[in-house]
Scaffold this motif. Structure first.
Motif, PDB file in Angstrom:
ATOM      1  N   LYS A 149       0.820  -1.225   0.000  1.00 12.94           N
ATOM      2  CA  LYS A 149       0.000   0.000   0.000  1.00 12.94           C
ATOM      3  C   LYS A 149       0.848   1.267   0.000  1.00 12.94           C
ATOM      4  O   LYS A 149       0.417   2.318  -0.444  1.00 12.94           O
ATOM      5  CB  LYS A 149      -0.952   0.011   1.194  1.00 12.94           C
ATOM      6  CG  LYS A 149      -1.860  -1.183   1.278  1.00 12.94           C
ATOM      7  CD  LYS A 149      -2.746  -1.317   0.068  1.00 12.94           C
ATOM      8  CE  LYS A 149      -3.646  -2.524   0.205  1.00 12.94           C
ATOM      9  NZ  LYS A 149      -3.904  -3.214  -1.019  1.00 12.94           N
ATOM     10  N   ALA A 150       2.102   1.180   0.489  1.00 12.67           N
ATOM     11  CA  ALA A 150       2.982   2.353   0.501  1.00 12.67           C
ATOM     12  C   ALA A 150       3.279   2.835  -0.914  1.00 12.67           C
ATOM     13  O   ALA A 150       3.526   4.026  -1.126  1.00 12.67           O
ATOM     14  CB  ALA A 150       4.282   2.029   1.233  1.00 12.67           C
ATOM     15  N   LEU A 151       3.227   1.938  -1.890  1.00 13.46           N
ATOM     16  CA  LEU A 151       3.454   2.346  -3.282  1.00 13.46           C
ATOM     17  C   LEU A 151       2.399   3.344  -3.759  1.00 13.46           C
ATOM     18  O   LEU A 151       2.674   4.180  -4.622  1.00 13.46           O
ATOM     19  CB  LEU A 151       3.458   1.123  -4.205  1.00 13.46           C
ATOM     20  CG  LEU A 151       4.616   0.157  -4.054  1.00 13.46           C
ATOM     21  CD1 LEU A 151       4.420  -1.054  -4.961  1.00 13.46           C
ATOM     22  CD2 LEU A 151       5.934   0.835  -4.369  1.00 13.46           C
ATOM     23  N   LEU A 152       1.232   3.269  -3.180  1.00 17.66           N
ATOM     24  CA  LEU A 152       0.148   4.154  -3.593  1.00 17.66           C
ATOM     25  C   LEU A 152       0.370   5.583  -3.118  1.00 17.66           C
ATOM     26  O   LEU A 152      -0.184   6.523  -3.689  1.00 17.66           O
ATOM     27  CB  LEU A 152      -1.189   3.625  -3.082  1.00 17.66           C
ATOM     28  CG  LEU A 152      -1.553   2.210  -3.536  1.00 17.66           C
ATOM     29  CD1 LEU A 152      -2.873   1.784  -2.922  1.00 17.66           C
ATOM     30  CD2 LEU A 152      -1.590   2.098  -5.039  1.00 17.66           C
ATOM     31  N   ASP A 153       1.186   5.755  -2.090  1.00 17.55           N
ATOM     32  CA  ASP A 153       1.424   7.093  -1.542  1.00 17.55           C
ATOM     33  C   ASP A 153       2.181   8.001  -2.501  1.00 17.55           C
ATOM     34  O   ASP A 153       2.146   9.215  -2.350  1.00 17.55           O
ATOM     35  CB  ASP A 153       2.176   6.996  -0.212  1.00 17.55           C
ATOM     36  CG  ASP A 153       1.335   6.347   0.873  1.00 17.55           C
ATOM     37  OD1 ASP A 153       0.077   6.357   0.756  1.00 17.55           O
ATOM     38  OD2 ASP A 153       1.921   5.804   1.826  1.00 17.55           O
ATOM     39  N   SER A 154       2.851   7.434  -3.481  1.00 15.37           N
ATOM     40  CA  SER A 154       3.614   8.255  -4.424  1.00 15.37           C
ATOM     41  C   SER A 154       2.766   8.763  -5.584  1.00 15.37           C
ATOM     42  O   SER A 154       3.241   9.549  -6.398  1.00 15.37           O
ATOM     43  CB  SER A 154       4.807   7.461  -4.970  1.00 15.37           C
ATOM     44  OG  SER A 154       4.347   6.384  -5.766  1.00 15.37           O
ATOM     45  N   LEU A 155       1.510   8.352  -5.645  1.00 12.29           N
ATOM     46  CA  LEU A 155       0.632   8.762  -6.742  1.00 12.29           C
ATOM     47  C   LEU A 155      -0.451   9.717  -6.259  1.00 12.29           C
ATOM     48  O   LEU A 155      -0.917   9.615  -5.124  1.00 12.29           O
ATOM     49  CB  LEU A 155      -0.035   7.528  -7.361  1.00 12.29           C
ATOM     50  CG  LEU A 155       0.893   6.568  -8.083  1.00 12.29           C
ATOM     51  CD1 LEU A 155       0.154   5.284  -8.438  1.00 12.29           C
ATOM     52  CD2 LEU A 155       1.466   7.212  -9.338  1.00 12.29           C
ATOM     53  N   PRO A 156      -0.900  10.612  -7.145  1.00  8.54           N
ATOM     54  CA  PRO A 156      -1.988  11.519  -6.768  1.00  8.54           C
ATOM     55  C   PRO A 156      -3.328  10.783  -6.724  1.00  8.54           C
ATOM     56  O   PRO A 156      -3.448   9.668  -7.236  1.00  8.54           O
ATOM     57  CB  PRO A 156      -1.973  12.561  -7.890  1.00  8.54           C
ATOM     58  CG  PRO A 156      -1.405  11.838  -9.064  1.00  8.54           C
ATOM     59  CD  PRO A 156      -0.419  10.848  -8.503  1.00  8.54           C
ATOM     60  N   THR A 157      -4.301  11.409  -6.128  1.00  8.84           N
ATOM     61  CA  THR A 157      -5.661  10.882  -6.131  1.00  8.84           C
ATOM     62  C   THR A 157      -6.553  11.663  -7.100  1.00  8.84           C
ATOM     63  O   THR A 157      -7.700  11.280  -7.310  1.00  8.84           O
ATOM     64  CB  THR A 157      -6.282  10.938  -4.727  1.00  8.84           C
ATOM     65  OG1 THR A 157      -6.267  12.287  -4.266  1.00  8.84           O
ATOM     66  CG2 THR A 157      -5.533  10.036  -3.759  1.00  8.84           C
ATOM     67  N   ASP A 158      -6.032  12.711  -7.687  1.00 10.86           N
ATOM     68  CA  ASP A 158      -6.799  13.552  -8.613  1.00 10.86           C
ATOM     69  C   ASP A 158      -6.915  12.868  -9.973  1.00 10.86           C
ATOM     70  O   ASP A 158      -5.912  12.681 -10.665  1.00 10.86           O
ATOM     71  CB  ASP A 158      -6.115  14.910  -8.763  1.00 10.86           C
ATOM     72  CG  ASP A 158      -6.877  15.866  -9.657  1.00 10.86           C
ATOM     73  OD1 ASP A 158      -7.922  15.482 -10.238  1.00 10.86           O
ATOM     74  OD2 ASP A 158      -6.423  17.022  -9.789  1.00 10.86           O
ATOM     75  N   PRO A 159      -8.128  12.512 -10.389  1.00  8.12           N
ATOM     76  CA  PRO A 159      -8.292  11.850 -11.679  1.00  8.12           C
ATOM     77  C   PRO A 159      -8.066  12.780 -12.874  1.00  8.12           C
ATOM     78  O   PRO A 159      -7.998  12.317 -14.008  1.00  8.12           O
ATOM     79  CB  PRO A 159      -9.737  11.348 -11.649  1.00  8.12           C
ATOM     80  CG  PRO A 159     -10.435  12.251 -10.697  1.00  8.12           C
ATOM     81  CD  PRO A 159      -9.398  12.663  -9.685  1.00  8.12           C
ATOM     82  N   ASN A 160      -7.916  14.056 -12.606  1.00 13.31           N
ATOM     83  CA  ASN A 160      -7.738  15.030 -13.697  1.00 13.31           C
ATOM     84  C   ASN A 160      -6.300  15.509 -13.834  1.00 13.31           C
ATOM     85  O   ASN A 160      -6.048  16.528 -14.469  1.00 13.31           O
ATOM     86  CB  ASN A 160      -8.679  16.213 -13.481  1.00 13.31           C
ATOM     87  CG  ASN A 160     -10.122  15.770 -13.532  1.00 13.31           C
ATOM     88  OD1 ASN A 160     -10.546  15.124 -14.484  1.00 13.31           O
ATOM     89  ND2 ASN A 160     -10.871  16.068 -12.492  1.00 13.31           N
TER      90      ASN A 160
END
Length: 177
Positions: A142-153
């Motif tokens: 799950k730590a890998l997800l912290d490097s990505l944004p949550t903004d779909p735009n």
């Protein structure tokens, strides 16, 4: 004589029903396969939402047509980890991701909330997004997800349903409708 007439009508009705079912099966098969990359289309298993096999495959991918209750389009092809994920999501149960999983939705989707896994329509605060062709990736780390944004735009990959058991990486690969 009446018996033969009614028997003929029954046979015709069954033939029409059988033709309609074959047309429905072909439509579901085409819809489901629209989610798969060309290199997998003849290798995937395709199932309807009653778990009837429409096409038997040799790969570890299973494709499903758009769920009948959805408006729009949302066919999906999932590998084993994604099948576990989907079962948990559909039953609102926790899921433990043990390996990386990849799912294809190359036919795009009709829309979903980026923040609420169970939202059925757009609200002022649920970041409703209609996505074009895309891949989805799940990871046990799950730590890998912290490097990505949550903004779909943001114009690239993003995390959907962050901080829920169903969080995953969305990778747009084509234009949005």
């Amino acid at each position: 004589m009446k018996y033969h007439y009614y028997l003929s009508l029954a046979v015709m009705a069954l033939a029409m029903q059988s033709t309609a079912q074959a047309d429905d099966k072909q439509a579901m098969l085409e819809d489901a396969l629209s989610a798969a990359p060309p290199t997998l289309k003849d290798k995937v298993t395709v199932m309807d939402w009653d778990n009837n096999v429409l096409q038997k495959g040799t790969s570890n991918y299973t494709c499903f047509p758009t769920p009948p209750q959805l408006k729009g389009k949302a066919p999906m092809c999932m590998d084993g980890p994604w099948m576990d994920w989907a079962k948990a999501w559909m039953n609102k149960q926790p899921v433990e991701i043990k390996t990386i999983g990849i799912s294809y939705m190359l036919g795009g989707d009709g829309g979903a909330s980026n923040t609420d896994p169970y939202a059925e329509s757009e609200t002022a605060d649920n970041q409703w997004i209609v996505e074009g062709p895309h891949l989805m990736i799940i990871t046990p780390d799950k730590a890998l997800l912290d490097s990505l944004p949550t903004d779909p735009n943001n114009g690239g990959p993003y995390v959907m349903w962050k901080d829920t058991p169903y969080q995953h990486i969305m990778v747009p690969i084509g234009p949005r409708p």
